[in-house]
Design an enzyme around this catalytic site. Structure first.
Site, PDB file in Angstrom:
ATOM      1  CB  SER A 144      21.081  42.264 -12.142  1.00 14.16           C
ATOM      2  OG  SER A 144      20.014  42.577 -12.420  1.00 14.16           O
ATOM      3  CE1 TYR A 158      21.082  45.187  -7.622  1.00 15.48           C
ATOM      4  CE2 TYR A 158      19.751  45.324  -9.597  1.00 15.48           C
ATOM      5  CZ  TYR A 158      20.312  44.485  -8.603  1.00 15.48           C
ATOM      6  OH  TYR A 158      20.017  43.202  -8.418  1.00 15.48           O
TER       7      TYR A 158
HETATM    8  P1  NAP Z   1      16.978  39.209  -0.808  1.00 19.08           P
HETATM    9  O1  NAP Z   1      15.906  38.094  -1.146  1.00 19.08           O
HETATM   10  O2  NAP Z   1      16.739  40.609  -0.559  1.00 19.08           O
HETATM   11  O3  NAP Z   1      18.270  38.358   0.115  1.00 19.08           O
HETATM   12  C1  NAP Z   1      19.474  39.094   0.094  1.00 19.08           C
HETATM   13  C2  NAP Z   1      20.347  38.368   0.955  1.00 19.08           C
HETATM   14  O4  NAP Z   1      21.495  39.100   1.277  1.00 19.08           O
HETATM   15  C3  NAP Z   1      20.008  38.081   2.312  1.00 19.08           C
HETATM   16  O5  NAP Z   1      20.291  36.910   2.874  1.00 19.08           O
HETATM   17  C4  NAP Z   1      20.633  39.428   3.060  1.00 19.08           C
HETATM   18  O6  NAP Z   1      20.985  38.883   4.428  1.00 19.08           O
HETATM   19  C5  NAP Z   1      21.926  39.164   2.594  1.00 19.08           C
HETATM   20  N1  NAP Z   1      22.754  40.718   2.502  1.00 19.08           N
HETATM   21  C6  NAP Z   1      22.187  42.056   2.050  1.00 19.08           C
HETATM   22  N2  NAP Z   1      23.037  42.717   2.249  1.00 19.08           N
HETATM   23  C7  NAP Z   1      24.006  42.091   2.695  1.00 19.08           C
HETATM   24  C8  NAP Z   1      25.510  42.472   3.171  1.00 19.08           C
HETATM   25  N3  NAP Z   1      25.830  44.078   3.050  1.00 19.08           N
HETATM   26  N4  NAP Z   1      26.188  41.665   3.716  1.00 19.08           N
HETATM   27  C9  NAP Z   1      26.153  40.254   3.689  1.00 19.08           C
HETATM   28  N5  NAP Z   1      24.659  39.832   3.384  1.00 19.08           N
HETATM   29  C10 NAP Z   1      24.152  40.750   2.976  1.00 19.08           C
HETATM   30  O7  NAP Z   1      17.651  39.133  -2.388  1.00 19.08           O
HETATM   31  P2  NAP Z   1      17.885  38.173  -3.756  1.00 19.08           P
HETATM   32  O8  NAP Z   1      16.833  38.625  -4.532  1.00 19.08           O
HETATM   33  O9  NAP Z   1      17.902  36.876  -3.194  1.00 19.08           O
HETATM   34  O10 NAP Z   1      19.161  38.699  -4.327  1.00 19.08           O
HETATM   35  C11 NAP Z   1      20.403  37.905  -4.371  1.00 19.08           C
HETATM   36  C12 NAP Z   1      21.288  38.511  -5.282  1.00 19.08           C
HETATM   37  O11 NAP Z   1      20.586  38.447  -6.527  1.00 19.08           O
HETATM   38  C13 NAP Z   1      21.549  39.956  -5.142  1.00 19.08           C
HETATM   39  O12 NAP Z   1      22.987  40.309  -5.682  1.00 19.08           O
HETATM   40  C14 NAP Z   1      20.633  40.672  -6.369  1.00 19.08           C
HETATM   41  O13 NAP Z   1      21.279  41.721  -6.625  1.00 19.08           O
HETATM   42  C15 NAP Z   1      20.615  39.761  -7.372  1.00 19.08           C
HETATM   43  N6  NAP Z   1      19.624  39.684  -8.347  1.00 19.08           N
HETATM   44  C16 NAP Z   1      18.200  39.651  -7.724  1.00 19.08           C
HETATM   45  C17 NAP Z   1      17.055  39.604  -8.658  1.00 19.08           C
HETATM   46  C18 NAP Z   1      15.690  39.494  -8.362  1.00 19.08           C
HETATM   47  O14 NAP Z   1      14.714  39.985  -8.976  1.00 19.08           O
HETATM   48  N7  NAP Z   1      15.381  39.218  -7.015  1.00 19.08           N
HETATM   49  C19 NAP Z   1      17.322  40.007 -10.126  1.00 19.08           C
HETATM   50  C20 NAP Z   1      18.772  39.885 -10.630  1.00 19.08           C
HETATM   51  C21 NAP Z   1      19.759  40.027  -9.665  1.00 19.08           C
HETATM   52  P3  NAP Z   1      19.997  39.515   5.823  1.00 19.08           P
HETATM   53  O15 NAP Z   1      18.562  38.720   5.520  1.00 19.08           O
HETATM   54  O16 NAP Z   1      20.687  39.426   7.037  1.00 19.08           O
HETATM   55  O17 NAP Z   1      19.604  40.969   5.527  1.00 19.08           O
END
Ligand code: NAP
Length: 249
Positions: A144, A158
């Protein structure tokens, strides 16, 4: 990518789901990992199948070693040898200052975001490395831009967990470079997914998009396209790289 197998952790929603969907449309066989929300994982796998792709859902908490072992065995059984891993599963927590964080919160954060990525990468290396008789492969870690900005007053824990992912990416890339495995990371910026609401800030995109030089949040597909490039043979000489996908932020 016909016939190649990809495991996407946290592949059921958000950025992971975009990776799974686009990868399947390009011929990857995709294992979609999720932690709790079975309905989202099942719906995604069904829609990939309806579009002519191949996918399976695999439940497991990446921060729990027994779950990780089971998850990789399930992928072996479903698809055979693994070719690629996207370490995407990650969580945020409620907005808090460092002086308000307790050990339980910190352990949760680092277990999901850091320990999980290490455990999954370890299992992937055991399957893909030429050192173990494998045929090589690719790992993409999802970091991130928080790793660079530090997220003061919001979630420094985080940000620090993603800083660890950056170091992990460089170290592992060099460790396995001679074993046929490339390891890279993307650093997404502000992306339109449910993660912000899960951290108790459903209005986060509206509040922060003005701080992004492009004056908008990114879409999950825009991050997925960068990940798909790093997974592809077009990135054959790229390892240890960390690519910002953040609208200039
Ligand atoms: P999201 O929409 O909240 O989706 C999270 C996903 O991860 C879901 O499929 C969830 O499964 C799964 N998950 C959470 N904890 C888990 C665990 N302990 N074991 C296995 N699966 C797990 O998140 P996102 O925004 O797509 O983020 C994805 C990645 O991008 C993350 O690493 C996040 O830190 C990074 N990121 C996101 C952003 C942003 O602005 N969105 C920015 C920078 C980085 P369930 O549905 O079963 O809970």
């Amino acid at each position: 990518m016909s016939g190649r197998t990809l495991l996407v952790t946290g592949g059921s929603r958000g950025i992971g789901a975009a990776v799974a969907r686009i990868a399947a449309s390009r011929g990857w066989r995709v294992a979609v990992n999720y932690a709790v929300n079975e309905a989202a994982a099942t719906a995604l796998v069904r829609s990939i199948g309806e579009a002519g792709g191949e996918a399976v859902a695999v439940k497991g908490d990446v921060g729990v070693e027994a779950d990780v072992l089971r998850m990789f065995e399930a992928v072996d059984t479903a698809f055979g040898p693994l070719d690629a891993l996207v370490n995407n599963a990650g969580v945020v927590d409620r907005k808090a200052r460092v002086d308000e964080m307790d050990a339980a919160r910190l352990e949760r954060m680092f277990r999901a975001n850091v320990v999980g990525s290490f455990l999954c990468a370890g299992q992937a290396v055991r399957r893909m490395s030429t050192r173990y008789g494998g045929r090589g492969g690719v790992i993409v870690n999802v970091s991130s831009v928080a790793a660079v900005h530090g997220s003061p007053g919001e979630y420094v824990d985080y940000a620090a967990s993603k800083g660890a992912i950056d170091s992990f990416t460089v170290g592992l890339a060099r460790e396995v470079a001679e074993e046929g495995i490339r390891v890279n990371a993307v650093r997404p910026g502000l992306i339109g997914t449910e993660i912000h609401a899960s951290g108790g800030q459903p209005d986060r995109l509206e509040r922060l998009r003005g701080l992004v030089p492009m004056k908008r949040e990114g879409e999950a597909d825009e991050v997925a396209h960068a990940i798909l490039w790093l997974l592809s043979d077009e990135a054959s000489y790229t390892t240890g790289a960390i690519l910002n996908v953040s609208g200039g932020r």
